[in-house]
Write a protein that holds these residues in place. Sequence first.
Motif, PDB file in Angstrom:
ATOM      1  N   TRP A   1       1.972 -51.281 -46.621  1.00 43.68           N
ATOM      2  CA  TRP A   1       2.602 -52.213 -47.555  1.00 43.68           C
ATOM      3  C   TRP A   1       2.773 -51.618 -48.939  1.00 43.68           C
ATOM      4  O   TRP A   1       3.799 -51.805 -49.598  1.00 43.68           O
ATOM      5  N   GLU A   2       1.772 -50.903 -49.419  1.00 36.83           N
ATOM      6  CA  GLU A   2       1.797 -50.425 -50.799  1.00 36.83           C
ATOM      7  C   GLU A   2       2.662 -49.186 -51.009  1.00 36.83           C
ATOM      8  O   GLU A   2       2.929 -48.811 -52.155  1.00 36.83           O
TER       9      GLU A   2
ATOM     10  N   ASN B   1       6.921 -52.185 -54.331  1.00 37.16           N
ATOM     11  CA  ASN B   1       5.585 -52.784 -54.313  1.00 37.16           C
ATOM     12  C   ASN B   1       4.638 -52.109 -55.308  1.00 37.16           C
ATOM     13  O   ASN B   1       3.435 -52.332 -55.271  1.00 37.16           O
TER      14      ASN B   1
ATOM     15  N   ASP C   1       7.045 -60.524 -48.937  1.00 42.69           N
ATOM     16  CA  ASP C   1       5.843 -59.942 -49.530  1.00 42.69           C
ATOM     17  C   ASP C   1       4.595 -60.136 -48.680  1.00 42.69           C
ATOM     18  O   ASP C   1       3.606 -59.424 -48.872  1.00 42.69           O
ATOM     19  N   HIS C   2       4.622 -61.118 -47.755  1.00 39.80           N
ATOM     20  CA  HIS C   2       3.477 -61.345 -46.874  1.00 39.80           C
ATOM     21  C   HIS C   2       3.925 -61.136 -45.428  1.00 39.80           C
ATOM     22  O   HIS C   2       3.879 -62.045 -44.606  1.00 39.80           O
TER      23      HIS C   2
ATOM     24  N   TYR D   1       3.598 -59.147 -41.784  1.00 39.49           N
ATOM     25  CA  TYR D   1       2.510 -58.579 -40.998  1.00 39.49           C
ATOM     26  C   TYR D   1       3.014 -57.928 -39.715  1.00 39.49           C
ATOM     27  O   TYR D   1       4.007 -58.362 -39.117  1.00 39.49           O
TER      28      TYR D   1
ATOM     29  N   CYS E   1      10.754 -52.890 -41.542  1.00 41.83           N
ATOM     30  CA  CYS E   1       9.317 -53.173 -41.631  1.00 41.83           C
ATOM     31  C   CYS E   1       8.537 -51.950 -41.170  1.00 41.83           C
ATOM     32  O   CYS E   1       9.083 -51.023 -40.571  1.00 41.83           O
TER      33      CYS E   1
ATOM     34  N   ARG F   1      -0.868 -55.671 -43.026  1.00 49.13           N
ATOM     35  CA  ARG F   1       0.216 -56.060 -43.933  1.00 49.13           C
ATOM     36  C   ARG F   1       1.117 -54.852 -44.166  1.00 49.13           C
ATOM     37  O   ARG F   1       0.647 -53.763 -44.485  1.00 49.13           O
ATOM     38  N   VAL F   2       2.422 -55.055 -44.001  1.00 51.77           N
ATOM     39  CA  VAL F   2       3.376 -53.943 -44.040  1.00 51.77           C
ATOM     40  C   VAL F   2       4.584 -54.326 -44.884  1.00 51.77           C
ATOM     41  O   VAL F   2       4.829 -55.507 -45.145  1.00 51.77           O
ATOM     42  N   PRO F   3       5.376 -53.332 -45.317  1.00 51.41           N
ATOM     43  CA  PRO F   3       6.626 -53.660 -46.014  1.00 51.41           C
ATOM     44  C   PRO F   3       7.549 -54.450 -45.102  1.00 51.41           C
ATOM     45  O   PRO F   3       7.653 -54.164 -43.901  1.00 51.41           O
TER      46      PRO F   3
END
Length: 502
Positions: A36-37, A42, A63-64, A66, A279, A307-309
Amino acid sequence: MRRIGFLLILLILQLPAWAKQPLPNIILLMGDDHGWEETGYNGHPYVQTPFLDEMAASGLRLDHFYAHPTCSPTRGSVLTGRHPNRYGIFRPGYSIRPEEVTLAQRLKEAGYATAHFGKWHVGPVKATSPTNPGAMGYDHWLSHDNFFEMDPVLSLNGAPPEKYYGESSEILVDEAIDYIRAQKQSEQPFLTVIWFGSPHEPYSGLTTDLALYRDLPQKYADRQVSLTSNETGQRIKRPLRDVLIERYAEITAMDRAIGKLRHSLQTHGLKQNTLLWYCGDNGIPPSGYRESRFRGLKGKVYENGIRVPGVIEWPAGIPKPRVSTVSAVTSDILPTLCTLAGTEVPSVPLDGIDLMPLIQGKMKTRSTPIAFWNFPVSSGDAAKPYIDPELQKGTTLLAKQSAGLFTRNFRNNHHPGITEKDYRGARAILSGDYKLVIDGGQNSGVELFNLKQDVSESKNLAKANPERVQELSKQLRTWQSSVLNSLMEADYNQAGKPNSPR
């Protein structure tokens, strides 16, 4: 009659913009081990992803969003809209089952041309495999059993693998652009799936991409990380700084390929009504870990593992940029796109929900929880194979050696019967702001977190909130029983057809 005609015109005018267009083209993109980061949008201090940043700035930023803790399970969830434990994809190296109804099959029935490019990893891609992309609904595929690096070895429609020279993300996108151009001539809507091999280790990069990260702080040079050697295929240890330079170079190369794809859509007049959904497939692996606001790593049910982009760009359907904090998951992709294409979802238990209300800006909260579960696979499992082991042997070469092989074989077994131990394994359920985690780490027991207040999952609220723990535990257990019922082959009859409507 005039009044009826007027009402019809009024009704049409009230439809959302996307509903007035022809069926949209759909492109699904997935990074391999992309956390995610690790995007500019992000806030990553080093990674450069200008094209993903553009998508996030112009479309719907999830933003959330998965995935599942590892890659094969996530890919199964995209294909089926179902949790991977329902059909035996417990972890990497397990195949899908042939009777599963997939997104590609449903969209083909709605008139879509279908193609897959890149990492498959839910069974072999060879022609004889009953779970190759063709068997799972793709008309055309250029695919790999697992992950790949520079100069990848890929199979075209199940033929013997051949080497393609160049940077792998660009190769996939170039091949996909050729396919898309041909589909434009046919005027048939298309579903194109591009599953990159980046940034999965072992890492490598083009000289120009590596140069972007030569100034990473020296502090990362003091930490050693374990990963695969590109030269031997064996595990080695290297300074984290050197590894991050290569990892970030791979992410930037993948991002550039996405930019090339977006430019091609614009050039060919396809961008307006093409839904582009990116994603990751799981969180950051140990070899790519720097610092994080999240807890855990790839393979864990804590935030850094799942949690992923997530970002959707679709000018016709998302004319203005938006950011969503509603929790969504890869299992939602199938029901969402089935609704978009006007086709029914498979009549078996699904774990994903339709996100079209979210895309339209009407969904403010999620209607059902999201569950994650690392199934407790027994290393001595002697159950009957679901698919002939010969058909499960892979053919595409990769850099990482395993059990003396530079290919990968798959397995999927008939489950012998449900016992209490089958309910074990790291598991979690996410409902609203709260997340219940059971056995997420060694001796971790039961943990409850309020992610809105504690995204780092550092404050266990279980003792202070026993009622919520009891409620979520009950929901999780009930869901597990449904999943185990599917695993015991209750969803399909002997002819491989769904037993009953959802």
